[in-house]
Scaffold this motif. Structure first.
Motif, PDB file in Angstrom:
ATOM      1  N   PHE A  90      12.720 -19.426  -8.437  1.00 27.13           N
ATOM      2  CA  PHE A  90      11.597 -18.596  -8.843  1.00 27.13           C
ATOM      3  C   PHE A  90      11.839 -18.037 -10.244  1.00 27.13           C
ATOM      4  CE2 PHE A  90      12.505 -18.406  -4.377  1.00 27.13           C
ATOM      5  CZ  PHE A  90      11.286 -18.625  -3.753  1.00 27.13           C
ATOM      6  N   MET A  91      10.762 -17.919 -11.011  1.00 31.31           N
ATOM      7  CA  MET A  91      10.827 -17.322 -12.341  1.00 31.31           C
ATOM      8  C   MET A  91       9.474 -16.678 -12.624  1.00 31.31           C
ATOM      9  SD  MET A  91      11.302 -19.193 -16.053  1.00 31.31           S
ATOM     10  CE  MET A  91      12.943 -19.786 -15.700  1.00 31.31           C
ATOM     11  N   GLY A  92       9.475 -15.423 -13.129  1.00 33.18           N
ATOM     12  CA  GLY A  92       8.188 -14.801 -13.386  1.00 33.18           C
ATOM     13  C   GLY A  92       8.275 -13.405 -13.964  1.00 33.18           C
ATOM     14  N   LEU A  93       7.190 -12.639 -13.778  1.00 30.72           N
ATOM     15  CA  LEU A  93       7.022 -11.313 -14.356  1.00 30.72           C
ATOM     16  C   LEU A  93       6.959 -10.262 -13.262  1.00 30.72           C
ATOM     17  CD1 LEU A  93       4.100 -12.106 -16.827  1.00 30.72           C
ATOM     18  CD2 LEU A  93       6.531 -12.029 -17.393  1.00 30.72           C
ATOM     19  N   ARG A  94       7.465  -9.073 -13.582  1.00 27.00           N
ATOM     20  CA  ARG A  94       7.324  -7.916 -12.708  1.00 27.00           C
ATOM     21  C   ARG A  94       6.826  -6.730 -13.520  1.00 27.00           C
ATOM     22  NH1 ARG A  94      12.879  -8.025  -9.133  1.00 27.00           N
ATOM     23  NH2 ARG A  94      12.069  -9.258  -7.396  1.00 27.00           N
ATOM     24  N   GLN A  95       5.987  -5.916 -12.901  1.00 29.44           N
ATOM     25  CA  GLN A  95       5.504  -4.696 -13.540  1.00 29.44           C
ATOM     26  C   GLN A  95       5.500  -3.576 -12.507  1.00 29.44           C
ATOM     27  OE1 GLN A  95       4.238  -3.977 -16.939  1.00 29.44           O
ATOM     28  NE2 GLN A  95       4.846  -2.087 -15.954  1.00 29.44           N
ATOM     29  N   ALA A 108       4.094  -5.080  -8.927  1.00 31.26           N
ATOM     30  CA  ALA A 108       3.263  -6.279  -9.055  1.00 31.26           C
ATOM     31  C   ALA A 108       4.116  -7.414  -9.596  1.00 31.26           C
ATOM     32  CB  ALA A 108       2.087  -6.015  -9.984  1.00 31.26           C
ATOM     33  N   GLU A 109       4.007  -8.595  -8.981  1.00 34.02           N
ATOM     34  CA  GLU A 109       4.792  -9.756  -9.393  1.00 34.02           C
ATOM     35  C   GLU A 109       3.876 -10.966  -9.548  1.00 34.02           C
ATOM     36  OE1 GLU A 109       9.025  -9.287  -7.192  1.00 34.02           O
ATOM     37  OE2 GLU A 109       7.276  -9.367  -5.865  1.00 34.02           O
ATOM     38  N   LEU A 110       4.091 -11.727 -10.601  1.00 35.49           N
ATOM     39  CA  LEU A 110       3.401 -12.989 -10.838  1.00 35.49           C
ATOM     40  C   LEU A 110       4.474 -13.991 -11.228  1.00 35.49           C
ATOM     41  CD1 LEU A 110       0.761 -14.607 -11.145  1.00 35.49           C
ATOM     42  CD2 LEU A 110       0.654 -13.803 -13.514  1.00 35.49           C
ATOM     43  N   TYR A 111       4.607 -15.077 -10.453  1.00 34.33           N
ATOM     44  CA  TYR A 111       5.786 -15.909 -10.652  1.00 34.33           C
ATOM     45  C   TYR A 111       5.521 -17.373 -10.305  1.00 34.33           C
ATOM     46  CZ  TYR A 111       6.161 -15.100  -5.592  1.00 34.33           C
ATOM     47  OH  TYR A 111       5.908 -15.016  -4.245  1.00 34.33           O
ATOM     48  N   LEU A 112       6.424 -18.228 -10.794  1.00 32.30           N
ATOM     49  CA  LEU A 112       6.426 -19.655 -10.498  1.00 32.30           C
ATOM     50  C   LEU A 112       7.407 -19.916  -9.368  1.00 32.30           C
ATOM     51  CD1 LEU A 112       6.701 -20.857 -14.194  1.00 32.30           C
ATOM     52  CD2 LEU A 112       4.621 -20.794 -12.820  1.00 32.30           C
ATOM     53  N   GLN A 113       6.971 -20.673  -8.374  1.00 29.78           N
ATOM     54  CA  GLN A 113       7.858 -21.082  -7.284  1.00 29.78           C
ATOM     55  C   GLN A 113       8.034 -22.595  -7.346  1.00 29.78           C
ATOM     56  OE1 GLN A 113       7.299 -19.571  -3.243  1.00 29.78           O
ATOM     57  NE2 GLN A 113       7.506 -21.659  -2.478  1.00 29.78           N
ATOM     58  N   PHE A 114       9.279 -23.047  -7.478  1.00 33.42           N
ATOM     59  CA  PHE A 114       9.591 -24.469  -7.587  1.00 33.42           C
ATOM     60  C   PHE A 114      10.244 -24.965  -6.304  1.00 33.42           C
ATOM     61  CE2 PHE A 114       9.414 -22.914 -11.878  1.00 33.42           C
ATOM     62  CZ  PHE A 114       8.829 -23.942 -12.599  1.00 33.42           C
ATOM     63  N   ARG A 122       2.240 -17.953  -7.842  1.00 29.81           N
ATOM     64  CA  ARG A 122       1.998 -16.994  -6.768  1.00 29.81           C
ATOM     65  C   ARG A 122       1.967 -15.571  -7.323  1.00 29.81           C
ATOM     66  NH1 ARG A 122       3.648 -18.695  -1.341  1.00 29.81           N
ATOM     67  NH2 ARG A 122       4.021 -20.947  -1.330  1.00 29.81           N
ATOM     68  N   TYR A 123       1.310 -14.685  -6.587  1.00 29.26           N
ATOM     69  CA  TYR A 123       1.313 -13.269  -6.937  1.00 29.26           C
ATOM     70  C   TYR A 123       1.621 -12.456  -5.688  1.00 29.26           C
ATOM     71  CZ  TYR A 123      -3.288 -12.943  -4.734  1.00 29.26           C
ATOM     72  OH  TYR A 123      -4.317 -12.973  -3.829  1.00 29.26           O
ATOM     73  N   ARG A 124       2.135 -11.251  -5.899  1.00 30.66           N
ATOM     74  CA  ARG A 124       2.451 -10.357  -4.789  1.00 30.66           C
ATOM     75  C   ARG A 124       2.390  -8.919  -5.286  1.00 30.66           C
ATOM     76  NH1 ARG A 124       8.083 -11.213  -1.685  1.00 30.66           N
ATOM     77  NH2 ARG A 124       8.831 -10.906  -3.830  1.00 30.66           N
ATOM     78  N   VAL A 125       1.778  -8.036  -4.498  1.00 30.20           N
ATOM     79  CA  VAL A 125       1.679  -6.617  -4.836  1.00 30.20           C
ATOM     80  C   VAL A 125       2.203  -5.824  -3.643  1.00 30.20           C
ATOM     81  CG1 VAL A 125       0.186  -4.730  -5.589  1.00 30.20           C
ATOM     82  CG2 VAL A 125      -0.376  -7.095  -6.216  1.00 30.20           C
ATOM     83  N   HIS A 166      -7.956  -1.971 -10.474  1.00 37.21           N
ATOM     84  CA  HIS A 166      -7.795  -3.381 -10.152  1.00 37.21           C
ATOM     85  C   HIS A 166      -6.661  -4.000 -10.966  1.00 37.21           C
ATOM     86  CE1 HIS A 166     -12.016  -2.694  -8.887  1.00 37.21           C
ATOM     87  NE2 HIS A 166     -11.702  -3.551  -7.942  1.00 37.21           N
ATOM     88  N   LEU A 167      -5.924  -4.896 -10.311  1.00 36.85           N
ATOM     89  CA  LEU A 167      -4.933  -5.723 -10.980  1.00 36.85           C
ATOM     90  C   LEU A 167      -5.512  -7.118 -11.162  1.00 36.85           C
ATOM     91  CD1 LEU A 167      -1.498  -4.913  -9.319  1.00 36.85           C
ATOM     92  CD2 LEU A 167      -1.903  -5.063 -11.773  1.00 36.85           C
ATOM     93  N   TYR A 168      -5.368  -7.673 -12.355  1.00 33.95           N
ATOM     94  CA  TYR A 168      -5.828  -9.026 -12.639  1.00 33.95           C
ATOM     95  C   TYR A 168      -4.613  -9.919 -12.894  1.00 33.95           C
ATOM     96  CZ  TYR A 168     -10.525  -7.123 -13.278  1.00 33.95           C
ATOM     97  OH  TYR A 168     -11.738  -6.511 -13.091  1.00 33.95           O
ATOM     98  N   PHE A 169      -4.603 -11.098 -12.265  1.00 38.45           N
ATOM     99  CA  PHE A 169      -3.543 -12.083 -12.456  1.00 38.45           C
ATOM    100  C   PHE A 169      -4.164 -13.347 -13.041  1.00 38.45           C
ATOM    101  CE2 PHE A 169      -2.123  -9.449  -8.896  1.00 38.45           C
ATOM    102  CZ  PHE A 169      -0.849  -9.099  -9.310  1.00 38.45           C
ATOM    103  N   TRP A 170      -3.477 -13.933 -14.036  1.00 38.11           N
ATOM    104  CA  TRP A 170      -4.024 -15.106 -14.712  1.00 38.11           C
ATOM    105  C   TRP A 170      -2.907 -16.067 -15.070  1.00 38.11           C
ATOM    106  CZ3 TRP A 170      -3.014 -17.134 -19.549  1.00 38.11           C
ATOM    107  CH2 TRP A 170      -3.893 -18.135 -19.998  1.00 38.11           C
ATOM    108  N   SER A 171      -3.212 -17.367 -15.050  1.00 42.29           N
ATOM    109  CA  SER A 171      -2.295 -18.393 -15.531  1.00 42.29           C
ATOM    110  C   SER A 171      -3.105 -19.556 -16.085  1.00 42.29           C
ATOM    111  CB  SER A 171      -1.387 -18.888 -14.404  1.00 42.29           C
ATOM    112  OG  SER A 171      -0.623 -20.001 -14.845  1.00 42.29           O
ATOM    113  N   ASN A 172      -2.570 -20.216 -17.102  1.00 37.41           N
ATOM    114  CA  ASN A 172      -3.281 -21.349 -17.694  1.00 37.41           C
ATOM    115  C   ASN A 172      -3.185 -22.606 -16.837  1.00 37.41           C
ATOM    116  OD1 ASN A 172      -0.493 -21.608 -18.324  1.00 37.41           O
ATOM    117  ND2 ASN A 172      -0.971 -23.061 -19.955  1.00 37.41           N
ATOM    118  N   VAL A 173      -2.398 -22.594 -15.759  1.00 37.45           N
ATOM    119  CA  VAL A 173      -2.261 -23.781 -14.916  1.00 37.45           C
ATOM    120  C   VAL A 173      -2.897 -23.586 -13.544  1.00 37.45           C
ATOM    121  CG1 VAL A 173      -0.177 -24.572 -16.072  1.00 37.45           C
ATOM    122  CG2 VAL A 173       0.019 -23.028 -14.117  1.00 37.45           C
TER     123      VAL A 173
END
Length: 438
Positions: A90-95, A108-114, A122-125, A166-173
């Motif tokens: 896993f690799m991603g962002l936390r706030q 709040a987490e937005l991350y890549l799961q391989f 994926r996202y998780r709050v 509101h929390l907004y999550f975005w990714s270009n993929v």
């Protein structure tokens, strides 16, 4: 067994055009997690390329698309991944955000799961205690339902922003333009802590680069910059901290075109004054961004007749309005004109309806539009001609589609402007628009 490596960002200003990020040194990465290399050339606040736009939350010019919000973004390039059976990397962002109602934290987490040569976004709050114990999972899921193979040449962009409740999550993929999560009234403020994290399970490993990473910061707004040469405008900033500080000032004209954006500085326990109209002729409104919570901003107007007005600028993440109240002072005999200035801090044009009231009740309404990052200004008769000065006490402005993007000031004074009464627009979120007059 899950091993976790967390890198905490430390913000600083490195040049006159962008915020940059440095990373704490001295950490030793787990061998199984690989290493993360950081590319300083990619650390920018303003990303000008806009080929990967998705609705209003595209990669192009984040500072505009998320104006008024708190958030974090990063660009990830994964050079190698090895995952074992049923175990991922896993690799991603936390706030982190504060919840002072219960004294807990919102994570709040937005991350890549391989796994098995594929990945998903994926996202998780979660709501957690101060000790880090999860007490509630507010929301979790895929950013869309897509998964696919990854390429070592692929830049995967992740972004999350807090707008109101509101929390907004975005990714270009991802398949969806964005995912929105309702936080109700849980979040009261954003902490400074934002992180890039790497996590592996079992014998899995991951390595790559993060070519851009930044944290949105506290924003303040200048809803009205005068246009006449008879007025002199001053932006005043006081630094209450013991260290020198910087902030970024961006100025727009009334049509929403950016005229100026640069970093200003102020010494420790000191103050500084800037004249926006000297920085950019035609400037009509502005945005201030700073990573320092100890900066206090005021805006002042001085007329050639001797009239002076000053008010503090709003700051924080709930400072923009969906419904704005402009309340006029009808007690002072000096008031011989009443007006207002309304700025729109959305990148898109915003339709508004203005409702006028007086001592006799509801007077009427009028609708108009404000360009993205634009402003409208005038005395009350510009929108309500024929309504006497003494008959109007307030104007409530409502943005269409509940868009939270407005700020403004009430402007009033004597006929020669030697006496002035200026004040901030108020939050009128409890206002219920009346039925149309027959």
């Amino acid at each position: 067994m899950r091993k976790l490596l967390v890198l905490t960002a430390v913000l600083f200003l490195s040049c006159s055009t962008a915020f940059a990020v440095s990373f704490e040194t001295g950490w030793t990465p787990y061998v199984e997690s690989g290493t993360i290399a950081f590319d300083p050339a990619g650390e920018v606040l303003h990303a000008t390329a806009s080929t990967d736009t998705a609705g209003a939350f595209g990669w192009g010019n984040y500072s505009q698309n998320f104006a008024g919000d708190y958030g974090t973004f990063g660009t990830f390039n994964v050079s190698s991944v090895s995952t074992s059976s049923n175990e991922g990397a896993f690799m991603g962002l936390r706030q982190y955000m504060a919840d002072t109602i219960m004294g807990n934290k919102i994570l709040a987490e937005l991350y890549l799961q391989f796994w098995d040569g594929q990945y998903s976004v994926r996202y998780r709050v979660r709501e957690r205690t101060q000790a880090g114990v999860t007490v509630n999972t507010i929301s979790r899921g895929f950013l869309g339902d897509s998964s696919g193979t990854w390429s070592t040449s692929e830049n995967i962009r992740l972004a999350m922003a807090l707008r109101g409740n509101h929390l907004y999550f975005w990714s270009n993929v991802s398949q969806f333009a964005y995912v929105k999560v309702e936080l109700f009234d849980l979040v009261t403020e954003r902490d400074d802590a934002a992180e890039i994290f790497i996590s592996t399970e079992g014998n899995s490993s991951i390595a790559g680069t993060v070519s851009s990473f930044d944290i949105w910061t506290v924003r303040s707004y200048i809803p009205h910059i005068t246009s006449s040469a008879k007025w002199t405008d001053y932006l005043r900033v006081d630094n209450n901290s013991g260290t020198d500080a910087t902030y970024m000032l961006t100025l727009y004209d009334s049509a929403g075109q950016q005229l100026y954006s640069d970093v200003q500085s102020v010494s420790a326990l000191s103050g500084a004054v800037v004249q926006p109209k000297q920085l950019a002729a035609g400037a009509s409104s502005g945005v201030i961004m700073s990573t320092n919570k100890d900066l206090f901003f005021r805006y002042s107007y001085v007329h050639t007749s001797g009239g002076v007005a000053e008010f503090s600028l709003k700051s924080g993440y709930r400072n923009l309005l969906t419904q704005a109240g402009f309340y006029f002072n009808s007690i002072a005999s000096i008031v011989q004109w009443k007006g207002l200035a309304i700025a729109n801090y959305s990148p898109m044009a915003t339709n508004i309806t203005m409702y006028a009231y007086g001592s006799g009740g509801y007077i009427g309404s009028v609708s108009t539009s404000i360009p993205g990052y634009g402003k409208i200004v005038g005395v009350h008769t510009k929108w309500f001609p024929g309504v006497p000065l003494s008959a109007i006490d307030r104007i409530i402005v409502v943005a269409e589609n509940n868009l939270t993007s407005l700020d403004g000031i009430v402007i009033a004074g004597s006929s020669d402007n030697s006496s002035l009464l200026f004040t901030n627009a108020a939050d009128a979120s409890g206002f219920i628009p009346p039925a149309p007059l027959l």
